[in-house]
Write a protein that holds these residues in place. Structure first.
Motif, PDB file in Angstrom:
ATOM      1  N   CYS A 272      39.000  31.906  40.128  1.00  0.00           N
ATOM      2  CA  CYS A 272      39.203  30.818  41.103  1.00  0.00           C
ATOM      3  C   CYS A 272      39.786  31.474  42.352  1.00  0.00           C
ATOM      4  N   ALA A 273      38.927  32.109  43.139  1.00  0.00           N
ATOM      5  CA  ALA A 273      39.371  33.141  44.070  1.00  0.00           C
ATOM      6  C   ALA A 273      39.852  32.644  45.422  1.00  0.00           C
ATOM      7  N   GLY A 274      39.373  31.490  45.884  1.00  0.00           N
ATOM      8  CA  GLY A 274      39.713  31.072  47.237  1.00  0.00           C
ATOM      9  C   GLY A 274      41.198  30.800  47.420  1.00  0.00           C
ATOM     10  N   PRO A 275      41.705  31.098  48.625  1.00  0.00           N
ATOM     11  CA  PRO A 275      41.004  31.609  49.809  1.00  0.00           C
ATOM     12  C   PRO A 275      40.924  33.131  49.907  1.00  0.00           C
ATOM     13  N   GLY A 276      41.427  33.880  48.897  1.00  0.00           N
ATOM     14  CA  GLY A 276      41.155  35.302  48.875  1.00  0.00           C
ATOM     15  C   GLY A 276      42.326  36.243  49.006  1.00  0.00           C
ATOM     16  N   GLY A 277      43.555  35.750  49.056  1.00  0.00           N
ATOM     17  CA  GLY A 277      44.707  36.634  49.193  1.00  0.00           C
ATOM     18  C   GLY A 277      44.855  37.578  48.014  1.00  0.00           C
ATOM     19  N   VAL A 296      34.896  34.546  42.060  1.00  0.00           N
ATOM     20  CA  VAL A 296      34.141  33.308  41.896  1.00  0.00           C
ATOM     21  C   VAL A 296      34.890  32.174  42.576  1.00  0.00           C
ATOM     22  N   GLU A 297      34.203  31.396  43.396  1.00  0.00           N
ATOM     23  CA  GLU A 297      34.814  30.266  44.085  1.00  0.00           C
ATOM     24  C   GLU A 297      33.783  29.140  44.194  1.00  0.00           C
ATOM     25  N   VAL A 298      34.165  27.963  43.740  1.00  0.00           N
ATOM     26  CA  VAL A 298      33.222  26.849  43.691  1.00  0.00           C
ATOM     27  C   VAL A 298      33.030  26.181  45.046  1.00  0.00           C
ATOM     28  N   ALA A 299      34.043  26.225  45.924  1.00  0.00           N
ATOM     29  CA  ALA A 299      33.945  25.579  47.237  1.00  0.00           C
ATOM     30  C   ALA A 299      33.353  26.562  48.235  1.00  0.00           C
ATOM     31  N   GLU A 300      32.293  26.123  48.938  1.00  0.00           N
ATOM     32  CA  GLU A 300      31.576  27.039  49.825  1.00  0.00           C
ATOM     33  C   GLU A 300      32.468  27.593  50.925  1.00  0.00           C
ATOM     34  N   HIS A 301      33.267  26.722  51.563  1.00  0.00           N
ATOM     35  CA  HIS A 301      34.082  27.227  52.666  1.00  0.00           C
ATOM     36  C   HIS A 301      35.157  28.183  52.170  1.00  0.00           C
ATOM     37  N   ARG A 302      35.670  27.965  50.954  1.00  0.00           N
ATOM     38  CA  ARG A 302      36.658  28.892  50.388  1.00  0.00           C
ATOM     39  C   ARG A 302      35.997  30.214  50.000  1.00  0.00           C
ATOM     40  N   ALA A 303      34.760  30.141  49.532  1.00  0.00           N
ATOM     41  CA  ALA A 303      34.035  31.370  49.209  1.00  0.00           C
ATOM     42  C   ALA A 303      33.835  32.221  50.463  1.00  0.00           C
ATOM     43  N   ARG A 304      33.561  31.567  51.588  1.00  0.00           N
ATOM     44  CA  ARG A 304      33.427  32.319  52.844  1.00  0.00           C
ATOM     45  C   ARG A 304      34.745  32.993  53.213  1.00  0.00           C
ATOM     46  N   LEU A 305      35.853  32.296  52.975  1.00  0.00           N
ATOM     47  CA  LEU A 305      37.157  32.896  53.262  1.00  0.00           C
ATOM     48  C   LEU A 305      37.410  34.120  52.392  1.00  0.00           C
ATOM     49  N   VAL A 306      36.983  34.060  51.132  1.00  0.00           N
ATOM     50  CA  VAL A 306      37.148  35.214  50.250  1.00  0.00           C
ATOM     51  C   VAL A 306      36.335  36.394  50.770  1.00  0.00           C
ATOM     52  N   SER A 307      35.111  36.129  51.211  1.00  0.00           N
ATOM     53  CA  SER A 307      34.268  37.195  51.755  1.00  0.00           C
ATOM     54  C   SER A 307      34.918  37.836  52.969  1.00  0.00           C
ATOM     55  N   THR A 316      32.518  41.521  44.933  1.00  0.00           N
ATOM     56  CA  THR A 316      31.321  40.695  45.020  1.00  0.00           C
ATOM     57  C   THR A 316      31.750  39.244  44.912  1.00  0.00           C
ATOM     58  N   VAL A 317      31.413  38.434  45.902  1.00  0.00           N
ATOM     59  CA  VAL A 317      31.825  37.031  45.933  1.00  0.00           C
ATOM     60  C   VAL A 317      30.663  36.159  45.480  1.00  0.00           C
ATOM     61  N   LEU A 318      30.927  35.309  44.499  1.00  0.00           N
ATOM     62  CA  LEU A 318      29.932  34.376  43.991  1.00  0.00           C
ATOM     63  C   LEU A 318      30.364  32.953  44.308  1.00  0.00           C
ATOM     64  N   HIS A 319      29.507  32.211  44.982  1.00  0.00           N
ATOM     65  CA  HIS A 319      29.773  30.798  45.255  1.00  0.00           C
ATOM     66  C   HIS A 319      29.176  29.987  44.123  1.00  0.00           C
ATOM     67  N   GLN A 320      29.991  29.697  43.123  1.00  0.00           N
ATOM     68  CA  GLN A 320      29.519  28.935  41.966  1.00  0.00           C
ATOM     69  C   GLN A 320      30.720  28.426  41.184  1.00  0.00           C
ATOM     70  N   ASP A 321      30.439  27.574  40.213  1.00  0.00           N
ATOM     71  CA  ASP A 321      31.453  27.072  39.296  1.00  0.00           C
ATOM     72  C   ASP A 321      31.745  28.148  38.259  1.00  0.00           C
ATOM     73  N   GLY A 322      32.998  28.445  38.072  1.00  0.00           N
ATOM     74  CA  GLY A 322      33.374  29.481  37.126  1.00  0.00           C
ATOM     75  C   GLY A 322      33.022  29.160  35.692  1.00  0.00           C
ATOM     76  N   ARG A 323      32.691  27.900  35.396  1.00  0.00           N
ATOM     77  CA  ARG A 323      32.298  27.540  34.031  1.00  0.00           C
ATOM     78  C   ARG A 323      30.829  27.822  33.759  1.00  0.00           C
ATOM     79  N   ASP A 324      30.073  28.107  34.812  1.00  0.00           N
ATOM     80  CA  ASP A 324      28.660  28.434  34.646  1.00  0.00           C
ATOM     81  C   ASP A 324      28.517  29.915  34.283  1.00  0.00           C
ATOM     82  N   PRO A 325      27.369  30.286  33.688  1.00  0.00           N
ATOM     83  CA  PRO A 325      27.165  31.695  33.308  1.00  0.00           C
ATOM     84  C   PRO A 325      27.275  32.630  34.511  1.00  0.00           C
ATOM     85  N   LEU A 326      27.915  33.763  34.287  1.00  0.00           N
ATOM     86  CA  LEU A 326      28.083  34.778  35.323  1.00  0.00           C
ATOM     87  C   LEU A 326      27.139  35.945  35.058  1.00  0.00           C
TER      88      LEU A 326
END
Length: 363
Positions: A272-277, A296-307, A316-326
């Motif tokens: 649950c990576a956002g916002p990336g600190g 892994v970050e489910v919210a698109e804008h938070r995933a961008r912050l992690v990147s 490697t940043v993945l924009h997806q739900d952490g409960r889905d297969p990785l």
């Protein structure tokens, strides 16, 4: 002049604070991320930047109680006030009740701000602010808070501007000691210090402290305490040698990296990576060990912050739900910093069978 009527632009520090507070409420933005950009855009430095920062964070910290007071002064719930006027009134109420800004200046400047963002509400705002100014903060709390001896949780919620569930949780954690709960709530509203994280392999905390005029942290080997200023303008931050991160969060990432395990230590997961600190610190540590981090970050804008926070790092940043297969079947180290109540669902993070330590979960 417009239509024969004099228009007054709000002063820039208050405009900056308004834009930051409005972004938080309108867009779900992070104040610590949007405010530095606003300050740069408006070219605010020194005392003006400090004043805008105090208005922004002070208003947000005390918003619960400010809303009660604004609503009482307006004769209506704050939810019924148009958002632009509402945010401006919050800033005005904070100036009147929590700062040394003279009352006439706080009212006049806030009315100018309302005139620029909600022209039809200037008279209303003037009346509300003047009503707020008829009492100091203690008097307003005395009027609006339930008596302490009848409902201490509800009283402290108003007096110290925390939701009742937080007051209750603090009190339960302190064994029902309301004196300690009160002290903790007061301290929780104090202006927090700014901490930098010296990225391992790119900066040393002691040397960074000397560079920025700060002090090495007391607990994290990567922490630097800043005396003030705009950390986003520091060369170390601009160059990616450091980032802004609370020392406590640094300790969480360090605990994950230091946890003993057997077998491979090449694949790390921040679920649950956002916002990336924490991801930024993990990425810097992983780079020293030849490991890679999947964030892994489910919210698109938070995933961008992690990147943005992990540029140049083996992340490697993945924009997806952490409960889905990785893509990877298993990871050697797993960090779950999940927003409650979703933290329990994030326990689906996978750790290899040979790992000696379980995933690190931090709430």
């Amino acid at each position: 002049m417009r239509g024969g009527v004099r228009t007054q632009r709000p002063d820039l520090p208050r405009q900056a604070a308004y834009e930051a507070v409005a972004a938080v409420h309108r867009d779900g933005a992070y104040a610590n991320l949007v405010l530095p950009a606003i300050l740069r855009e408006l070219r605010l430095f020194g005392r003006d930047a400090a004043f805008a920062t105090e208005l922004t964070y002070g208003t947000l910290r005390h918003e619960g109680t400010l809303d009660l007071i604004v609503g009482a002064a307006a004769g209506r719930e704050v939810a019924r006030i148009d958002p632009p006027a509402r945010d401006a009134l919050r800033l005005g109420a904070y100036q009147l009740l929590h700062t040394r800004v003279p009352a006439h200046a706080a009212v006049s400047a806030t009315v100018d701000l309302v005139r620029s963002v909600a022209p039809g509400a200037t008279g209303f705002a003037n009346a509300v602010l003047r009503e707020i100014g008829t009492h100091d903060l203690d008097a307003w709390i005395g009027k609006l808070a339930p008596p302490y001896d009848q409902d201490p949780v509800a009283h402290l919620s108003v007096a110290d501007s925390h939701p009742q569930w937080i007051v209750r949780a603090f009190n339960e954690a302190l064994g029902g000691d309301f004196d300690e709960t009160t002290r903790l709530l007061i301290e929780d509203n104090q202006r927090p210090p700014v901490h930098l994280c010296a990225r391992p392999g790119r900066a040393d905390a002691v040397e960074l402290a000397e560079e920025v005029g700060g002090a090495p942290g007391a607990f994290s080997p990567y922490a630097v305490y800043l005396p003030g200023g705009a950390p986003g303008d520091l060369a170390a931050v601009v160059e990616g040698r450091a980032h802004v991160q609370d020392e406590g969060s640094q300790l969480v990432a360090a605990a994950l990296a230091d946890a003993p395990l057997t077998g491979s230590d090449a694949r790390w997961l921040d679920l649950c990576a956002g916002p990336g600190g924490k991801t930024g610190l993990l990425g810097a540590l992983a780079a020293q060990r030849g490991a890679e981090v999947t964030a892994v970050e489910v919210a698109e804008h938070r995933a961008r912050l992690v990147s943005q926070a992990t540029r140049g790092l083996p992340v490697t940043v993945l924009h997806q739900d952490g409960r889905d297969p990785l893509p990877e079947p298993a990871f050697d180290r797993v960090l779950v910093d999940a927003p409650a109540p979703a933290w329990a669902r994030c326990a689906a993070a996978r750790s290899p069978a040979g790992a000696a330590a379980p995933p690190t979960c931090h709430r």
